[in-house]
Design a protein around this motif. Structure first.
Motif, PDB file in Angstrom:
ATOM      1  N   LYS A  15     -58.355 -21.422 -12.362  1.00  0.00           N
ATOM      2  CA  LYS A  15     -59.270 -20.278 -12.414  1.00  0.00           C
ATOM      3  C   LYS A  15     -58.666 -19.031 -11.778  1.00  0.00           C
ATOM      4  CE  LYS A  15     -63.382 -23.009 -12.729  1.00  0.00           C
ATOM      5  NZ  LYS A  15     -64.723 -22.746 -13.139  1.00  0.00           N
ATOM      6  N   ASN A  16     -57.886 -19.180 -10.730  1.00  0.00           N
ATOM      7  CA  ASN A  16     -57.247 -18.015 -10.137  1.00  0.00           C
ATOM      8  C   ASN A  16     -56.272 -17.386 -11.125  1.00  0.00           C
ATOM      9  OD1 ASN A  16     -58.593 -17.938  -7.750  1.00  0.00           O
ATOM     10  ND2 ASN A  16     -56.869 -18.524  -6.480  1.00  0.00           N
ATOM     11  N   ALA A  17     -55.515 -18.207 -11.832  1.00  0.00           N
ATOM     12  CA  ALA A  17     -54.570 -17.690 -12.820  1.00  0.00           C
ATOM     13  C   ALA A  17     -55.312 -16.934 -13.923  1.00  0.00           C
ATOM     14  CB  ALA A  17     -53.746 -18.834 -13.406  1.00  0.00           C
ATOM     15  N   GLU A  18     -56.412 -17.481 -14.386  1.00  0.00           N
ATOM     16  CA  GLU A  18     -57.200 -16.822 -15.434  1.00  0.00           C
ATOM     17  C   GLU A  18     -57.786 -15.502 -14.936  1.00  0.00           C
ATOM     18  OE1 GLU A  18     -59.976 -19.582 -17.262  1.00  0.00           O
ATOM     19  OE2 GLU A  18     -58.488 -21.190 -17.078  1.00  0.00           O
ATOM     20  N   TYR A  19     -58.287 -15.489 -13.700  1.00  0.00           N
ATOM     21  CA  TYR A  19     -58.832 -14.260 -13.111  1.00  0.00           C
ATOM     22  C   TYR A  19     -57.744 -13.190 -13.012  1.00  0.00           C
ATOM     23  CZ  TYR A  19     -60.453 -10.949  -9.629  1.00  0.00           C
ATOM     24  OH  TYR A  19     -60.779  -9.791  -8.970  1.00  0.00           O
ATOM     25  N   ILE A  20     -56.573 -13.576 -12.531  1.00  0.00           N
ATOM     26  CA  ILE A  20     -55.472 -12.624 -12.369  1.00  0.00           C
ATOM     27  C   ILE A  20     -55.061 -12.049 -13.723  1.00  0.00           C
ATOM     28  CG2 ILE A  20     -53.020 -12.458 -11.746  1.00  0.00           C
ATOM     29  CD1 ILE A  20     -53.696 -14.514  -9.469  1.00  0.00           C
TER      30      ILE A  20
END
Length: 139
Positions: free
Chosen positions: A53-58
């Protein structure tokens, strides 16, 4: 003991969401940080990695040049290589993994991304999920 690093700096490259062979989403970033060494201002560059999810948010919200606050643990990565004589050498490097990231350069965006609770267990154990190990082996 605490394994946590924090960075405040500017993103050096437009984030590109990638997918591993096992289907894990991740992003590799480089962050530029101003530092004072020997009485002179200098810029340090650090590689960071984010998963799920952090990768997608970034990928959706952060761009080259954005000022960010990033926080997370150092994950040890061991790679093997061979000398000219054929002797195997194991090299260990530490890679900061983003657990929390906040965009500072656009004050109207109050959103903060915090990775899923299950990943906080990485701080308490040596067991890194297989999908993350697979990505780290190719960094």
């Amino acid at each position: 003991m605490v394994n946590r690093v924090t960075f405040i700096g500017r993103i050096c490259n437009d984030p590109e969401l990638q997918e591993s062979v096992k289907g894990t989403f991740y992003i590799k970033l480089t962050i530029a940080i101003n530092d004072m060494q020997n009485g002179k201002n200098t810029t340090l560059f650090h590689k960071l990695i984010a998963f799920h999810k952090n990768a997608e948010y970034i990928a959706k919200n952060i761009r080259k040049g954005d000022l960010v606050y990033a926080e997370g643990p150092l994950i040890m990565n061991t790679t093997s290589c061979y000398t000219a004589e054929g002797k195997k050498i194991n090299l260990q490097t530490s890679i900061p993994m983003i657990f929390k990231i906040k965009l500072l350069s656009r004050p109207n965006q109050e959103e903060e991304c915090v990775i899923e609770q299950s990943f906080h267990k990485l701080q308490e154990s040596e067991n890194i999920p297989e999908d993350i190990v697979e990505v780290l082996q190719n960094v």
